[in-house]
Motif scaffolding. Structure first.
Motif, PDB file in Angstrom:
ATOM      1  N   GLU A  79       2.207  -3.164  -4.309  1.00 44.28           N
ATOM      2  CA  GLU A  79       2.216  -4.617  -4.167  1.00 44.28           C
ATOM      3  C   GLU A  79       3.628  -5.156  -3.940  1.00 44.28           C
ATOM      4  OE1 GLU A  79       0.019  -6.325  -7.464  1.00 44.28           O
ATOM      5  OE2 GLU A  79      -1.577  -4.845  -7.247  1.00 44.28           O
ATOM      6  N   LEU A  80       4.525  -4.916  -4.886  1.00 45.43           N
ATOM      7  CA  LEU A  80       5.871  -5.469  -4.741  1.00 45.43           C
ATOM      8  C   LEU A  80       6.627  -4.831  -3.573  1.00 45.43           C
ATOM      9  CD1 LEU A  80       6.961  -5.812  -8.479  1.00 45.43           C
ATOM     10  CD2 LEU A  80       6.144  -7.600  -6.928  1.00 45.43           C
ATOM     11  N   VAL A  81       6.557  -3.522  -3.462  1.00 42.35           N
ATOM     12  CA  VAL A  81       7.262  -2.830  -2.377  1.00 42.35           C
ATOM     13  C   VAL A  81       6.512  -2.968  -1.057  1.00 42.35           C
ATOM     14  CG1 VAL A  81       8.063  -0.594  -1.504  1.00 42.35           C
ATOM     15  CG2 VAL A  81       8.391  -1.177  -3.917  1.00 42.35           C
ATOM     16  N   ALA A  82       5.221  -2.633  -1.056  1.00 42.14           N
ATOM     17  CA  ALA A  82       4.459  -2.526   0.190  1.00 42.14           C
ATOM     18  C   ALA A  82       4.041  -3.871   0.783  1.00 42.14           C
ATOM     19  CB  ALA A  82       3.219  -1.663  -0.035  1.00 42.14           C
ATOM     20  N   ILE A  83       3.935  -4.904  -0.036  1.00 37.59           N
ATOM     21  CA  ILE A  83       3.482  -6.201   0.479  1.00 37.59           C
ATOM     22  C   ILE A  83       4.626  -7.215   0.496  1.00 37.59           C
ATOM     23  CG2 ILE A  83       1.870  -8.110   0.163  1.00 37.59           C
ATOM     24  CD1 ILE A  83      -0.041  -6.125  -1.189  1.00 37.59           C
ATOM     25  N   PHE A  84       5.068  -7.640  -0.667  1.00 36.31           N
ATOM     26  CA  PHE A  84       6.125  -8.649  -0.751  1.00 36.31           C
ATOM     27  C   PHE A  84       7.433  -8.144  -0.142  1.00 36.31           C
ATOM     28  CE2 PHE A  84       8.852 -11.201  -4.012  1.00 36.31           C
ATOM     29  CZ  PHE A  84       9.265 -12.057  -3.012  1.00 36.31           C
ATOM     30  N   GLY A  85       7.928  -7.026  -0.668  1.00 37.60           N
ATOM     31  CA  GLY A  85       9.200  -6.495  -0.178  1.00 37.60           C
ATOM     32  C   GLY A  85       9.157  -6.098   1.283  1.00 37.60           C
ATOM     33  N   ASN A  86       8.052  -5.526   1.709  1.00 37.38           N
ATOM     34  CA  ASN A  86       7.916  -5.089   3.099  1.00 37.38           C
ATOM     35  C   ASN A  86       7.959  -6.272   4.063  1.00 37.38           C
ATOM     36  OD1 ASN A  86       7.247  -3.129   5.245  1.00 37.38           O
ATOM     37  ND2 ASN A  86       5.282  -4.188   5.298  1.00 37.38           N
TER      38      ASN A  86
END
Length: 248
Positions: A79-86
């Motif tokens: 979620e944080l890496v793959a969606i927001f951060g990405n």
């Protein structure tokens, strides 16, 4: 929330949660079945917001819930890496690649562009209302839905390919994507204050407030800074270390 009754301040709204368990068992400081904050800050440097995010996402608002290290890892990576951060990384990197970090112009909007902007405008009110009613999990979920909206918009249009055939459309898509990123910088503050500040620095945002979210925040010709990762992937060995510590 207190209300004055005569000479007394009596509570009229007392938010309360159920119990949060740890790896299927009740928390116990005497048995050392707990996560000690000073140890977490040492072992997960710079990842304060990952813990805040997971605790908010699993908060026992209406029933008992369970914190697990595997869920902590999954929420960070998926979620944080793959969606927001990405989403943030793609927007910032593309802006620097195509326009040297300068916010491009916005030209004629098509139906999809207008729909995305219209949806963007609804998120501050939805998230704000959830927070005011102490439904923090709901507010956090809506925040991630906004990040998903931005990711889908980029993936559907693929501006990195479109630029070869339609420069103006590419500029418009990236202009709108940057507005989503700016709103995410503001709306993330109640949940992830460290990441919010980091993102504001990347986007060179200052003097913005909650009421600015959902609107055009970054004007054309605004210079943003280089991309830095908001979140980093957590590997299996770090999670195994935490599980072993509990068992010991």
């Amino acid at each position: 929330i207190l209300k004055i009754h005569g000479d007394y301040n009596l509570p009229i709204n007392v938010p309360a949660n159920e119990f949060l368990n740890l790896e299927g068992e009740k928390l116990s400081t005497s048995k050392n079945w707990a996560i000690w904050l000073h140890e977490y800050l040492e072992e997960f440097k710079g990842q304060e917001d990952t813990l805040r995010y997971t605790l908010c996402a699993t908060a026992p608002e209406s029933k008992d819930t369970d914190f697990t290290w595997k869920d902590f890892q999954a929420r960070n990576n998926n979620e944080l890496v793959a969606i927001f951060g990405n989403f943030i990384n793609r927007v910032v990197v593309l802006t620097h690649k195509f326009w040297n970090g300068v916010v491009p112009n916005c030209y004629e909007l098509d139906v999809y562009d207008k729909d995305v902007l219209k949806k963007l405008q609804t998120f501050p009110a939805k998230i704000g209302e959830a927070i005011e009613k102490y439904r923090f999990r709901e507010g956090l979920a809506e925040f991630m839905n906004l990040a998903r909206l931005g990711n889908k918009y980029l993936t559907d249009i693929e501006p990195w390919k479109l630029r070869n055939t339609n420069e103006k459309k590419t500029e418009t898509v990236m202009y709108i994507s940057l507005q989503i990123a700016a709103s995410l910088a503001i709306l993330s503050e109640p949940f992830m204050p460290f990441s919010s500040e980091k993102l504001k620095t990347i986007l060179a945002l200052s003097n913005v407030s909650w009421n600015d979210a959902g609107n055009v925040i970054l004007e054309s010709s605004h210079q943003i800074n280089k991309a830095t990762h908001l979140f980093v992937k957590i590997e299996d060995n770090k999670i195994e270390q935490q599980l072993l510590k509990l068992k010991e």
